[in-house]
Design a protein around this motif. Structure first.
Motif, PDB file in Angstrom:
ATOM      1  N   GLN A 554       0.802  -1.227  -0.249  1.00  0.00           N
ATOM      2  CA  GLN A 554      -0.106  -0.036  -0.155  1.00  0.00           C
ATOM      3  C   GLN A 554       0.972   1.330   0.070  1.00  0.00           C
ATOM      4  N   ASN A 555       1.914   1.311   0.788  1.00  0.00           N
ATOM      5  CA  ASN A 555       2.596   2.554   1.034  1.00  0.00           C
ATOM      6  C   ASN A 555       4.222   2.353   0.330  1.00  0.00           C
ATOM      7  N   ARG A 556       4.025   1.404  -0.820  1.00  0.00           N
ATOM      8  CA  ARG A 556       5.453   1.481  -1.468  1.00  0.00           C
ATOM      9  C   ARG A 556       5.142   1.112  -3.122  1.00  0.00           C
ATOM     10  N   THR A 557       6.171   1.412  -3.900  1.00  0.00           N
ATOM     11  CA  THR A 557       6.081   1.231  -5.270  1.00  0.00           C
ATOM     12  C   THR A 557       6.362  -0.521  -5.248  1.00  0.00           C
ATOM     13  N   SER A 558       5.511  -0.960  -6.156  1.00  0.00           N
ATOM     14  CA  SER A 558       5.492  -2.475  -6.371  1.00  0.00           C
ATOM     15  C   SER A 558       5.606  -2.836  -7.756  1.00  0.00           C
TER      16      SER A 558
END
Length: 608
Positions: A554-558
């Protein structure tokens, strides 16, 4: 000798041991010669040939040193024999001989004592350097090399070079000095007889060099063959289930036997050549000694130019040359074998690492805007895997890469982490080319979960904390909970301190993959790369882990490389790849509506 000059850099930390070894080898050579020379006055006394001398000799220069020493010895023997008797003189001479032999053997022991530290230090440092280099070299290097061959170089080849160092030190110091001091002593006794020795040494050297031809070439082939059968062992142990499952034991047994047979043949050839050197040099030495006996006997019995004690001492000295000559011949063979091993070691140590940080590389601690792949071309060997590939991944986005096997999805993960470098085009993070970013800090920004769950023969805690070595037990347990792994870890005998075996073989495929995910969770990087992260999970585990991954992302780039399309339907952007190119991109519903390649892939997986 260029290879050995390069290897010699490993001696520098141990040079004090090298100097001490050389010093005691010099003493050994000196006392070794004196041990024979000291027999001469003993035999003179025994045979009643010692001269009486009551005048203290005077030193008249180096050219009359022999006469001065002879007169001094006869004066000393006369001064102690007259008042004390011949028995006392014999006792003194025997004690002197014992002391000289003691000093000779003590010097030999101390020389070996110090060289042991030098050899084992070189062995350790060379192995450490090889292993460090192995860790630093790019993956491309190992795609061309057998793992077993690299193992053979770190173990057997390093050991071969270490052994040959002893041979070099013998060749340079101990044996030549023994020969030199012996020849000097022989010259002082009889210059005529010594001419035969000067004829013997070059002839012996020439014969030994003929025997040693091709030895280096054969040694290289033997060491390469050792790498082959070690690779076979490594591959067989790694794929034992497949070997047994397909009843292929006979095939692999035949492959291994053929390799060991080739090694057997080469080893016999090398060993027989080495074994021939020692008896050949000894035989040639005995031939010369036979000539010396004939000519020396003529000088003693007919010419009367040499006394019996001097001749017996001379013959002992002549035989004393044979042992170091044999050692030199053996050492020269060891050097050839060591040289072949050194070449294989230097091939690794001098291998250029094409993927490394620049001198003034930027240390990047945060990810702020985007990742841009611009007009990338890449090939592993000849065929292009990616062709004019361009993509932007914005911060906070989840981008999924889908497509059939061989479309280039996993290659993107390899390029982002700089396991490989692009052939053309650029990859940038926040506008900075990743080639300009410090490699360590680049990889610190990324968490990686691979298709194959790579685990090590260690505890669960050690495996999970690879990206954060100072992690507490509580942090590790929390990461395990997020990856839905704690439910089975808590039931293990030692919990997170349980050893999971070689490659984690004590666990199921799904359990191993969940530990790999927990490792990435604990690292907590801003960019997450999931390469088929859920492929090894059963349906129930996949659902739990998918929820955990979605929470984590949710709070990161994947960047998610997916085979199971059910896992990426919520992605912000789905990129459909085919033969290294982007054929479609968009959200799940948009791509379904296009009724193109993505829709076909979904239909094939019976996804609703």
């Amino acid at each position: 000798m260029n290879n050995f000059k390069k290897i010699f850099s490993f001696i520098i930390p141990y040079k004090k041991y090298a100097y001490l070894n050389i010093f005691f080898n010099i003493l050994y050579a000196l006392f070794g010669t004196l041990s024979f020379v000291s027999l001469m006055p003993m035999m003179d006394v025994l045979f009643g040939q010692s001269k009486k001398n009551y005048v203290i000799p005077t030193y008249k220069g180096v050219w009359e040193l022999k006469k001065y020493l002879s007169d001094s010895l006869s004066y000393y023997l006369t001064s102690i024999t007259d008042p004390n008797g011949i028995g006392y003189t014999l006792s003194i001479l025997v004690a002197g001989i014992i002391i000289i032999f003691l000093l000779k053997n003590l010097s030999d022991y101390l020389a070996m004592f110090f060289i042991t530290y030098l050899r084992n230090g070189i062995l350790r440092d060379m192995r450490n350097a090889m292993y460090k280099k192995t860790l630093e070299l790019p993956l491309a290097f190992f795609s061309e090399k057998r793992k077993g061959d690299v193992i053979a170089r770190i173990s057997a080849d390093v050991n071969e070079v270490q052994t040959s160092f002893l041979s070099i030190l013998e060749l340079i110091v101990k044996e030549p000095l023994t020969i030199l001091f012996t020849i000097i002593a022989m010259l002082t006794i009889s210059a005529k007889l010594t001419l035969f020795v000067f004829i013997f040494i070059p002839i012996s050297g020439y014969v030994i060099s003929l025997i040693g031809k091709q030895l280096k070439k054969q040694s290289t082939r033997a060491q390469e063959e050792q790498g082959v059968f070690l690779s076979t062992i490594e591959e067989t142990l790694g794929g034992l289930k497949v070997v047994k499952g397909y009843n292929s034991e006979r095939y692999f047994n035949r492959v291994f036997k053929e390799s060991t047979q080739r090694f057997f043949t080469l080893s016999n050839s090398i060993g027989n050549r080495q074994n021939l050197a020692s008896p050949m040099s000894e035989f040639m030495g005995i031939m010369v000694i036979a000539i010396l006996l004939w000519y020396g006997g003529h000088m003693v019995l007919i010419e009367k130019t040499l006394n019996g004690a001097a001749f017996i001492t001379y013959m002992g000295l002549a035989y004393n040359i044979l042992t170091p000559a044999k050692s030199i011949s053996k050492a020269s063979y060891n050097i050839k074998r060591g040289n072949a091993a050194a070449e294989r070691i230097l091939e690794i140590l001098e291998q250029e690492n094409t993927i490394k940080s620049k001198v003034n590389a930027i240390k990047k601690d945060s990810f702020d805007a985007n990742i841009v792949l611009k007009d990338i071309n890449f090939k592993y060997e000849d065929e292009n895997v990616l062709k004019h590939f361009s993509l932007e991944v914005k911060k906070g986005q989840t981008v999924a890469l889908v497509g059939q096997s061989g479309s280039g999805k996993s290659t993107i993960a390899n390029l982002l982490t700089r396991f490989y470098d692009v052939n053309e085009g650029t990859i940038s993070i926040d506008g900075t080319d990743i080639k300009d970013i410090n490699l360590h800090s680049l990889r610190d920004l990324m968490g990686l979960v691979t298709q194959d769950s790579i685990l090590f023969n260690d505890t669960i805690k050690a495996n999970i904390s690879l990206g954060k070595h100072n992690a507490t037990d509580e942090e590790i347990i929390e990461a395990l909970k997020i990856a839905n792994a704690y439910e089975f870890v808590k039931d293990l005998p030692l919990g997170i301190y349980t050893n999971i075996g070689d490659s984690g073989n004590k666990l199921s495929g799904g359990q191993k993959q969940r530990l790999s995910i927990a490792r990435a969770v604990l690292k907590n990087p801003p960019i997450m790369i999931l390469d088929e992260a859920t492929s090894a999970l059963d349906t129930e585990s996949e659902k739990f882990v998918q929820v955990a991954l979605e929470n984590m992302m949710q709070n990161r780039t994947s960047i998610v490389i997916a085979h199971r399309l059910s896992t990426i339907q919520k992605a912000d952007l789905i990129v459909v790849m085919q033969k290294g190119k982007i054929v479609e991109q968009g959200k799940h519903d948009e791509l379904i509506a296009l009724n193109g390649t993505y829709n076909k892939l979904v239909t094939m997986q019976s996804f609703e």
